[in-house]
Design a protein around this motif. Sequence first.
Motif, short mmCIF file in Angstrom:
data_model
loop_
_atom_site.label_atom_id
_atom_site.label_comp_id
_atom_site.label_asym_id
_atom_site.label_seq_id
_atom_site.Cartn_x
_atom_site.Cartn_y
_atom_site.Cartn_z
N HIS A 193 -46.88 40.59 56.71
CA HIS A 193 -47.31 41.74 57.49
C HIS A 193 -47.02 41.41 58.94
O HIS A 193 -47.49 40.40 59.46
CB HIS A 193 -48.82 41.97 57.29
CG HIS A 193 -49.35 43.12 58.10
ND1 HIS A 193 -49.65 44.34 57.56
CD2 HIS A 193 -49.59 43.23 59.43
CE1 HIS A 193 -50.07 45.15 58.51
NE2 HIS A 193 -50.04 44.50 59.66
N GLY A 194 -46.25 42.27 59.60
CA GLY A 194 -45.92 42.01 61.00
C GLY A 194 -46.18 43.20 61.87
O GLY A 194 -46.72 44.22 61.42
N ALA A 195 -45.76 43.09 63.13
CA ALA A 195 -46.02 44.15 64.11
C ALA A 195 -45.34 45.46 63.71
O ALA A 195 -45.82 46.54 64.04
CB ALA A 195 -45.52 43.70 65.47
N ALA A 196 -44.21 45.36 63.00
CA ALA A 196 -43.49 46.58 62.62
C ALA A 196 -44.27 47.40 61.59
O ALA A 196 -43.95 48.56 61.36
CB ALA A 196 -42.11 46.24 62.10
N HIS A 197 -45.27 46.80 60.94
CA HIS A 197 -46.09 47.54 59.99
C HIS A 197 -47.23 48.31 60.66
O HIS A 197 -47.94 49.06 60.01
CB HIS A 197 -46.70 46.58 58.94
CG HIS A 197 -45.66 45.86 58.14
ND1 HIS A 197 -45.23 44.61 58.45
CD2 HIS A 197 -44.96 46.25 57.05
CE1 HIS A 197 -44.32 44.22 57.57
NE2 HIS A 197 -44.13 45.20 56.72
N ASP A 198 -47.41 48.07 61.94
CA ASP A 198 -48.53 48.72 62.64
C ASP A 198 -48.32 50.22 62.76
O ASP A 198 -47.23 50.67 63.14
CB ASP A 198 -48.66 48.17 64.07
CG ASP A 198 -49.15 46.73 64.10
OD1 ASP A 198 -49.72 46.28 63.10
OD2 ASP A 198 -48.96 46.07 65.15
N LEU A 199 -49.36 50.99 62.50
CA LEU A 199 -49.28 52.43 62.78
C LEU A 199 -49.41 52.65 64.28
O LEU A 199 -48.75 53.47 64.86
CB LEU A 199 -50.38 53.18 62.02
CG LEU A 199 -50.20 53.20 60.50
CD1 LEU A 199 -51.39 53.87 59.82
CD2 LEU A 199 -48.89 53.89 60.11
N LEU A 200 -50.28 51.86 64.89
CA LEU A 200 -50.39 51.88 66.35
C LEU A 200 -49.90 50.52 66.84
O LEU A 200 -50.48 49.48 66.50
CB LEU A 200 -51.86 52.07 66.76
CG LEU A 200 -52.41 53.48 66.66
CD1 LEU A 200 -53.92 53.46 66.78
CD2 LEU A 200 -51.80 54.38 67.75
N ALA A 201 -48.83 50.54 67.61
CA ALA A 201 -48.20 49.27 68.03
C ALA A 201 -49.21 48.34 68.70
O ALA A 201 -49.97 48.76 69.58
CB ALA A 201 -47.05 49.56 68.98
N GLY A 202 -49.21 47.11 68.26
CA GLY A 202 -50.09 46.10 68.85
C GLY A 202 -51.31 45.78 68.01
O GLY A 202 -52.04 44.82 68.30
N THR A 203 -51.53 46.55 66.91
CA THR A 203 -52.77 46.35 66.14
C THR A 203 -52.84 44.95 65.53
O THR A 203 -53.89 44.28 65.60
CB THR A 203 -52.88 47.41 65.01
OG1 THR A 203 -52.65 48.70 65.55
CG2 THR A 203 -54.26 47.37 64.37
N THR A 204 -51.74 44.49 64.93
CA THR A 204 -51.78 43.17 64.29
C THR A 204 -52.05 42.07 65.31
O THR A 204 -52.82 41.14 65.06
CB THR A 204 -50.47 42.90 63.54
OG1 THR A 204 -50.26 43.97 62.62
CG2 THR A 204 -50.51 41.59 62.78
#
Lengths: 417, 434
Positions: free
Chosen positions: A23-34
């Motif tokens: 799971h990485g940043a590209a999976h975020d619905l809102l950028a920066g969540t991870t």
Amino acid sequence: MPKTVIHSYPNLRTVCLGIVTHHGAAHDLLAGTTQVLLQTMSRGTEQHNEETINKKIYGTGGSLFSTTEKDFSIIGAQIQPKYAIRTLELLFELLSIPTLEDNHFQIEKQNLIQIFHQVQSNSLRRLLLFDADKAVFGENHPLGRSQIGIPETLNQITQEDLQETHQELLIKPWGFAVGAISSDLHKQLDKKFHEFISSQKDTVQSLQTFPARSVPPSHIVASPSKEDGSVYLCVNIITDSSPSYIGLARFSSALIGESFGSRMFTILRDQKAFGYLTGASIKLLDNVMVFRYFMETSPNRTEEAIEALLEVITDIGKKEISQKEYNTTRDFILGQLDLAFDDSQLAASKIINRGVHGLPPNIEAGYEELQAVTTKKLNQWWKKSVINPDNFSLAITGDINIPRVQDKWKSLSSKAI
Amino acid sequence: MNSEHSEIITLDNNLKLQLVNVPGGKSALFAVAFHAGSMYEEEFGTGSNDGISHFLEHMFFKGTPTRTSKQVNEEFTRLGADLNAYTSYDHTVYYAKVPTRNLHKAVELWHDLLINRTIDPTEFEAERQVVLQEIQWYEDMPETDTNFNVRKHHFVNTPLEHTILGTQDSISTISIEMMSDYITRFYTLDNAVVTLTGGFDLVLEKQFFTSFFSDPISQPSKKPIYPPGVKLDPQKSGISYHYSTRQKPLTYASLCWTSPGTSSSDFFPLLLLNTYIGNSRTSLLYRKITSKGIASVCRYGFEPLYDVSASSIFFVSPPNKTKGVFQKIIELLLEVKDLEINPQIVSELKEEVWGTYITEIENPTNYGVDLIQKFIKFRHQLLTEEFKERIDQITANDMQEAKDRLLENFYITVYATGTIPQDWTPDFPKNGPW
């Protein structure tokens, strides 16, 4: 995909260990969540508060690290071997039962907003963290966004988003431990990792794939920064990734810009004296790889620098690589592979990057991949698969005149590629 | 931890060779340091040779009568070397980490560069442009700009006033003759230390190195040449403020003060105090500032030298919060002032200092560079085991007294850049040590 990778290097003093998740940043619905999640997770668990965790890890000279890449994340630690097992137990706790207290969450969110502004003030970092991927994938593509998010998205993240992302974090997790590991410690680590990974419900059956990128050929992202006295530019090339290309990719990157004997260093820095910085790197992402060639120059040499950099990059495939240059590059890569065995963090980062992207998770495999590289194969691959205007993009920042740079890049790149 | 086997040899030409074997290592680090750096630069104020040490660092790899600059770079590349160099206030270091199997070839190349390097006028002019661009690059980064400037102001009228890179003006006027003169004075074997660390046979390498580096020198002198002393006014106290406005959205600020150098018996006890203040997640800085979200970046810096050391706290904040961060740092310094050091604190700090040290030196580059730095800064060899002993010997009383002495004459310089808010200067209470 590996379950656990443990490599013992008895000459080392420490162990680098942790968990990798797809799971990485590209999976975020809102950028920066991870990124916010990982930072908030390190603030304490239901069983240990932050102070106790810090004492157990930092108080013994160790350190925690949590990394959010575009397509994977790591939560790990570097520690003395005698503390390895208890540190691993703490890492499992941080992953499974973090408190995710709201005050910590708000602080970490604000910290990231401030870091965003700070990176924006620093042109080269901004270029590499924000603009280069925007140039390659497009601003709104999941892989084109910055992994730390932007103030607008960071401000929107709620405690619910955080909890939800935490539930989805452990996609196909695997464990790694590299360094001063005795056979007894090896057994204990293996058992601990196995217990933890087996206890995770693998709710995600297949890894998420990302939409196709949609950017025009020879795309450019230009951000003026008049305060800076330099211009920073990064030419990117995206191409398909496949285990059979890895050796060629590694070789081309080293040949073009990774060492003092590379073409970029020799031509752009030593001969043409454009500036202090030149360099190259490869990034594996999803099913593609991205080459980056970055350099710095003075504002009055911007166009000349773009032309010279393009010439260096596109020269492969046009002219035969000499045997001498081939040997030099091969020996450089061989030496660099050797050096990775003397640093647990470096070794771990190489192993993780390989394991995540479907390559054998060990450094030794690099030797075999290199053996398969010939100048003929390299030239053919570069000409057929890499050199194509659709693959090229430019990110540029500093004291620049945007319309002029755009015009120049379009005409230079169409001529050179 | 693996035990070290080491040898320190002074050759007839006065070159110091420090060999430290790390059993099992696949790589070796070769490092050479000269007692030469920005503190040695003269004619400060006229700008005539400010930055020459760093400019020379760039010229070091530019060839010999038998190797062009391109060939030197190619040879290091072929050896798989991680090659680098840096210039400091009191020394300049060149180093390469190579696979052990390539060590002898690398040493042969280093030897040629040490003894026979040349300055080609075309290379000199091209590299001048690279250095000028590097100065610009650092000036573009507010963090480095802040750290350079706070020390420059703090150590005004001392040899530490020189910025390491020099200025656009001074670099533009340095000539080949000036550089040749600097080389003659400082880049001699009797003013150098060579360190080799890594996985190798100590006996064999000792023989090899001793024979390889035994070049005669015409007039062995009483070198090494140590830099001029840094004499600060012992009565100076209080706070001085400096700033420069830049079009950046944030404020970048640093507070700098002086602490004892490596020659002082207070140095090691204060190393523990450094750990107590910053930078790890057990430190005061983390607990009081970073973890509370008062500043996302707040770092403790420490530059040890023989006479004095420079300590600093750097932070980045939105302009409207700058004063608040300053106030927190002041509170933190007051807490340090009132801190009663007890055996429990000392014991925890010792464990952290030692653990951090062995973690850092696992990387062979860090290890080799650390050894050579210690040799220069302490003016004698200081191996890992001795370092541990020095840490182990510290008592709560040592640390308490060292801290109290540090705060007796406490003078702080504050520097800020970026967006400078109105009324940005902090209110230092009268009961502080400043």
